[in-house]
Design a protein around this motif. Sequence first.
Motif, PDB file in Angstrom:
ATOM      1  N   GLN A 377      13.601  29.285 -10.398  1.00 15.84           N
ATOM      2  CA  GLN A 377      13.331  30.514  -9.650  1.00 15.84           C
ATOM      3  C   GLN A 377      14.605  30.889  -8.911  1.00 15.84           C
ATOM      4  O   GLN A 377      15.144  30.085  -8.147  1.00 15.84           O
ATOM      5  CB  GLN A 377      12.180  30.297  -8.654  1.00 15.84           C
ATOM      6  N   PRO A 384      11.776  36.921 -14.850  1.00 14.42           N
ATOM      7  CA  PRO A 384      12.466  35.841 -15.580  1.00 14.42           C
ATOM      8  C   PRO A 384      13.058  36.301 -16.902  1.00 14.42           C
ATOM      9  O   PRO A 384      14.006  35.683 -17.391  1.00 14.42           O
ATOM     10  CB  PRO A 384      11.354  34.798 -15.780  1.00 14.42           C
ATOM     11  N   MET A 390      18.182  32.561 -15.775  1.00 11.76           N
ATOM     12  CA  MET A 390      17.254  32.100 -16.813  1.00 11.76           C
ATOM     13  C   MET A 390      17.431  32.861 -18.123  1.00 11.76           C
ATOM     14  O   MET A 390      16.585  32.766 -19.018  1.00 11.76           O
ATOM     15  CB  MET A 390      15.816  32.233 -16.316  1.00 11.76           C
ATOM     16  N   ILE A 415       7.701  28.589 -13.708  1.00  7.13           N
ATOM     17  CA  ILE A 415       8.582  29.683 -14.086  1.00  7.13           C
ATOM     18  C   ILE A 415       7.896  30.995 -13.732  1.00  7.13           C
ATOM     19  O   ILE A 415       6.684  31.025 -13.484  1.00  7.13           O
ATOM     20  CB  ILE A 415       8.924  29.618 -15.592  1.00  7.13           C
TER      21      ILE A 415
END
Length: 576
Positions: A377, A384, A390, A415
Motif C-alpha cells: 500500500q 493499485p 505496484m 492489496i
Amino acid sequence: MPRLELLDMPLEVVTNIFQWLPGKDQKNLALTCSAVLNIVAPTLYRTARLFYAEPGKDVKFDGLPRLADISHLISSPQFPLGYTKSLSIKRKRGHDSSAPNPKRRQWVYGRDKKEQMEFTETADKAIGLILNRFNEGQLESIRLDHQTTYNTFKLICERQKKIRSLDLGEFRPGGNRCKIPNQILIPGSLALESLEICEIDERVTCLVTFIKILHQNSPTLKRLRIGDQTHPQKPRLTASAWARRPRSKTNLPFSRIDFPALEQISIIHDHSAERFWDMFQDIAYCGSKLSHVRISCFTDPYVLIQRLVSKGADGIKSIQTNNCRRRNHAAFQSPVHNQLPRIKSLETLQMQVCTHEEGEFQAAYLGRTTIKRLWLQCSANCDPKKCRSMAGLLDYATNTSLSSDKWPVLEELAIGAPQWKKSESDLAGGWLELPMLRSLKILRLLQWQTGTQQQKNQQTVELLLPRVENYVNLIYCWSMVAYGKLPNLRIIVVDTETGQGCPGTAIFRPLYFVVYPIDEFVDADGTGLTVSPLVFSENYETALKVCKEINCSSYLLQFGPPAPEGFWDDQYSPDL
C-alpha cells in the motif's frame, strides 16, 4: 490399602501439577493450608504487577495509590516478594489502550513541564525503595511504564545483574543530571536478551549512555524495540520532523558494535531520534540470526535495512515498513530497490503507506519464490492498477505479476481493492483484476483514495457477497483447469469505511467472507465427484477459527492497521 492423598505424592510431582493451574485456582489452593501455600508460592508470586495513578486530580484514579506510596504497600508481610522473578510498574490510564483507535497523549506524563519534573523525581525515589525490596540478582524481568532516570538504571545494574528482559519506558537523565559510572557499562556486566524503550532523548548525555547500554549487552541481546507500541493507528510525520538536517555525530569510545545473537529489531514512531539512528546504522553489525525488522513511521528506513544487510544480516525473513518517509529524494543516486536488497530468505514483506517512485520496487518483486506474506500500500493510497510502486503486479504480461508461477508459496496478501462497478448487473466488474494465486489462503482488500476524496464504494454485505462469490467461483474453475487442484483460498477480508475525516484518516471496519468447499455428485452412480465453493459472510470470531484451521496468522483480520504494531508471523496469533 490406605487411600493415597494428594499431598502424599512426591513433592516434585505435586509442584509440576500445580504450576499448570490458572492463577485464580492457585490462589484458592493456597488458602487451604500452609503446605499447599509453600508449594504454589514460587509460581503464584513469580510476577509482581504494581499499578499507580497518573498525577492530577482525576476521580477515575482515586482508588489507586500514587507511586510514592507503593513502596510502603509492598513492605507489608502479606506480599511474599522473595519468589518474584518479574517486576512490572505501570500507570493506570483513563482509556483502553487496546481499543481500535486509542486516543492518548504521546510522550507526555505530566500536565506541564514543572509537574513532569516533580513526577520524575518522586518516581525516582519510590522506584529506588521498591527495587531495594528485592534481593540482589533476584529479578529476571523489569518493565517500567514511565520515565526511567540514570539513578534507576544505575540501581538495576548494581543489584539485578541476572536480569534478562528490561523495558526502560522513557529514558531520560532525570532532574539531578547524574552520570552512570563507566565501570557499570562495561560489556558483559549485564546479559540482557530483550531491551525496550519508548523514546530516546536526543541530548548527548542520554544518547551516548544508551549507545553504551547497547554495547554493554551486545553479545546476548536478541530483541531490540525502540518506540511506543500504543501509538495511534495513523501516526504522521511533520515536515519539520522528517526533513530536518542531520546533526553532527557524537564521539564514542568505540567504532563498532557486534550483535551476534540479535533476532528482532522493532522501531515504532521514533522519527525524532535522528541522531541516534545515524550513529546506530554506522556502527551496528548484526549477524545472520537477525530475522525480523519492523519499522513504522520512520525516516529513511531503506538506508538502515541496506546497511544491516551489507554488514552480515543477509538472512532476514521478515521486513515490515509502515508510514516511512525519505529525508531527501535527491540524496538517492540508485533506485530504492537497491536499498531493499533481494534477500533470498525473505518470507514476509510489508510496505504500507510508504513513499517511493515509479518502478523503484520492481526488482524487489523478482524471484520472490519464498514470500508467504505480502502487504502492499503506497503513501498516496491510490488505485493499485495505476500505483507507481505496484505497477506490473496486476498485469499478467509482466515478469513481476502476482501469478502462481512467480509467487508459488504466497498465502496471505493485502492489496488495494478492485475498482467497484456501480452497476449491480456487472457483478464481476473489477474482480477480474485480482490476482489468481492457487496458494493464497487469505486475501485482504484495502480501501484506496482517488485524489483527495475517499473512494465511495458500495460496501454493504448484500452488494459485496455476489461479487465475492463470482470471484471465488472464477478462481476455483481456473485452478482446476490450470493445475487440476483446488485453490487454498478460505478467507476474503474487505475494508469498509465507517468514519469520516481528513483524507487518509477514515476508520475502516473489515467485512469477513469465508469460503466453504462442498462436495457434490454430478452422476447418479456416484461418479463425477466435484467440489463447489459456498461463500458466507461471517463474524470476526468465525474468521479466527477458520484462520486457525488453515494455520495462518490473524494479522490480516485485525480492525484497521494492526495496533499496537506487531510482527507478522506464520503462526496463528489471536493476541496480536
